[in-house]
Design a protein around this motif. Structure first.
Motif, mmCIF file in Angstrom:
data_model
loop_
_atom_site.group_PDB
_atom_site.id
_atom_site.type_symbol
_atom_site.label_atom_id
_atom_site.label_comp_id
_atom_site.label_asym_id
_atom_site.label_seq_id
_atom_site.Cartn_x
_atom_site.Cartn_y
_atom_site.Cartn_z
ATOM 1 N N ILE A 6 0.830 -1.207 0.000
ATOM 2 C CA ILE A 6 0.000 0.000 0.000
ATOM 3 C C ILE A 6 0.864 1.256 0.000
ATOM 4 O O ILE A 6 0.500 2.274 -0.583
ATOM 5 C CB ILE A 6 -1.002 -0.026 1.185
ATOM 6 C CG1 ILE A 6 -2.004 1.128 1.100
ATOM 7 C CG2 ILE A 6 -0.262 0.063 2.500
ATOM 8 C CD1 ILE A 6 -2.992 0.973 0.014
ATOM 9 N N TRP A 7 2.035 1.176 0.631
ATOM 10 C CA TRP A 7 2.913 2.341 0.697
ATOM 11 C C TRP A 7 3.479 2.685 -0.679
ATOM 12 O O TRP A 7 3.623 3.865 -1.020
ATOM 13 C CB TRP A 7 4.031 2.109 1.708
ATOM 14 C CG TRP A 7 3.492 2.008 3.110
ATOM 15 C CD1 TRP A 7 3.424 0.895 3.865
ATOM 16 C CD2 TRP A 7 2.884 3.059 3.861
ATOM 17 N NE1 TRP A 7 2.820 1.175 5.063
ATOM 18 C CE2 TRP A 7 2.473 2.506 5.084
ATOM 19 C CE3 TRP A 7 2.640 4.402 3.627
ATOM 20 C CZ2 TRP A 7 1.843 3.246 6.069
ATOM 21 C CZ3 TRP A 7 2.015 5.143 4.604
ATOM 22 C CH2 TRP A 7 1.623 4.576 5.805
ATOM 23 N N HIS A 8 3.767 1.691 -1.466
ATOM 24 C CA HIS A 8 4.243 1.952 -2.828
ATOM 25 C C HIS A 8 3.173 2.683 -3.640
ATOM 26 O O HIS A 8 3.471 3.624 -4.367
ATOM 27 C CB HIS A 8 4.622 0.641 -3.527
ATOM 28 C CG HIS A 8 5.851 0.012 -2.996
ATOM 29 N ND1 HIS A 8 5.811 -1.107 -2.204
ATOM 30 C CD2 HIS A 8 7.154 0.344 -3.141
ATOM 31 C CE1 HIS A 8 7.043 -1.451 -1.882
ATOM 32 N NE2 HIS A 8 7.890 -0.587 -2.435
ATOM 33 N N TRP A 9 1.930 2.224 -3.525
ATOM 34 C CA TRP A 9 0.842 2.840 -4.279
ATOM 35 C C TRP A 9 0.558 4.254 -3.787
ATOM 36 O O TRP A 9 0.226 5.137 -4.585
ATOM 37 C CB TRP A 9 -0.430 1.991 -4.216
ATOM 38 C CG TRP A 9 -0.281 0.716 -4.991
ATOM 39 C CD1 TRP A 9 -0.269 -0.545 -4.507
ATOM 40 C CD2 TRP A 9 -0.089 0.594 -6.404
ATOM 41 N NE1 TRP A 9 -0.089 -1.450 -5.518
ATOM 42 C CE2 TRP A 9 0.028 -0.780 -6.704
ATOM 43 C CE3 TRP A 9 0.012 1.511 -7.454
ATOM 44 C CZ2 TRP A 9 0.225 -1.259 -7.990
ATOM 45 C CZ3 TRP A 9 0.206 1.021 -8.743
ATOM 46 C CH2 TRP A 9 0.306 -0.333 -9.004
ATOM 47 N N LEU A 10 0.693 4.514 -2.500
ATOM 48 C CA LEU A 10 0.499 5.875 -1.980
ATOM 49 C C LEU A 10 1.575 6.830 -2.493
ATOM 50 O O LEU A 10 1.281 7.981 -2.828
ATOM 51 C CB LEU A 10 0.482 5.859 -0.446
ATOM 52 C CG LEU A 10 -0.768 5.258 0.191
ATOM 53 C CD1 LEU A 10 -0.606 5.191 1.706
ATOM 54 C CD2 LEU A 10 -2.005 6.059 -0.182
ATOM 55 N N VAL A 11 2.807 6.357 -2.580
ATOM 56 C CA VAL A 11 3.887 7.186 -3.122
ATOM 57 C C VAL A 11 3.629 7.479 -4.598
ATOM 58 O O VAL A 11 3.793 8.616 -5.056
ATOM 59 C CB VAL A 11 5.260 6.503 -2.901
ATOM 60 C CG1 VAL A 11 6.354 7.223 -3.671
ATOM 61 C CG2 VAL A 11 5.588 6.444 -1.419
ATOM 62 N N VAL A 12 3.201 6.487 -5.355
ATOM 63 C CA VAL A 12 2.895 6.686 -6.779
ATOM 64 C C VAL A 12 1.745 7.691 -6.921
ATOM 65 O O VAL A 12 1.799 8.596 -7.760
ATOM 66 C CB VAL A 12 2.555 5.342 -7.455
ATOM 67 C CG1 VAL A 12 1.984 5.560 -8.845
ATOM 68 C CG2 VAL A 12 3.778 4.460 -7.514
ATOM 69 N N LEU A 13 0.711 7.562 -6.117
ATOM 70 C CA LEU A 13 -0.423 8.494 -6.155
ATOM 71 C C LEU A 13 0.021 9.912 -5.825
ATOM 72 O O LEU A 13 -0.400 10.864 -6.486
ATOM 73 C CB LEU A 13 -1.512 8.025 -5.190
ATOM 74 C CG LEU A 13 -2.752 8.897 -5.096
ATOM 75 C CD1 LEU A 13 -3.500 8.900 -6.422
ATOM 76 C CD2 LEU A 13 -3.653 8.414 -3.979
ATOM 77 N N LEU A 14 0.870 10.068 -4.819
ATOM 78 C CA LEU A 14 1.374 11.388 -4.443
ATOM 79 C C LEU A 14 2.162 12.017 -5.584
ATOM 80 O O LEU A 14 1.993 13.201 -5.892
ATOM 81 C CB LEU A 14 2.244 11.268 -3.186
ATOM 82 C CG LEU A 14 2.876 12.557 -2.692
ATOM 83 C CD1 LEU A 14 1.792 13.516 -2.199
ATOM 84 C CD2 LEU A 14 3.876 12.268 -1.604
ATOM 85 N N ILE A 15 2.997 11.237 -6.252
ATOM 86 C CA ILE A 15 3.784 11.756 -7.375
ATOM 87 C C ILE A 15 2.872 12.159 -8.533
ATOM 88 O O ILE A 15 3.070 13.210 -9.151
ATOM 89 C CB ILE A 15 4.840 10.716 -7.818
ATOM 90 C CG1 ILE A 15 5.890 10.559 -6.722
ATOM 91 C CG2 ILE A 15 5.480 11.105 -9.140
ATOM 92 C CD1 ILE A 15 6.853 9.423 -6.946
#
Length: 81
Positions: A6-15
């Motif tokens: 989930i943390w990977h997807w949150l970082v991608v969403l933030l970018i």
């Protein structure tokens, strides 16, 4: 390799939000939603009721073509070299 957490997807969403901005993403989402709705309406409209009226149209076109053929002059166009 495995799947992303989930943390990977949150970082991608933030970018993605930082690159495109929320207004642009909102416009893209509404455009995509409108396109999907239009596609569904088109598929619904193209169902059984139109199929019953479609065969009559070509017969009318053939009759109109035969009437127009008497006054039509057939020519062949040539290109200049």
């Amino acid at each position: 390799m495995g799947s992303f957490s989930i943390w990977h997807w949150l970082v991608v969403l933030l970018i993605v939000v930082l690159v495109f901005g929320t207004k642009k993403l909102k416009n893209i989402g509404s455009d995509l939603g409108g396109a999907v709705k239009g596609f569904k309406d088109g598929m619904k409209d193209g169902s059984a009721p139109d199929a019953a009226t479609t065969p009559a149209a070509p017969a009318q076109q053939v009759a109109n073509q035969q009437a127009a053929d008497a006054n039509t002059i057939d020519v062949q166009a040539k290109q200049k070299h």
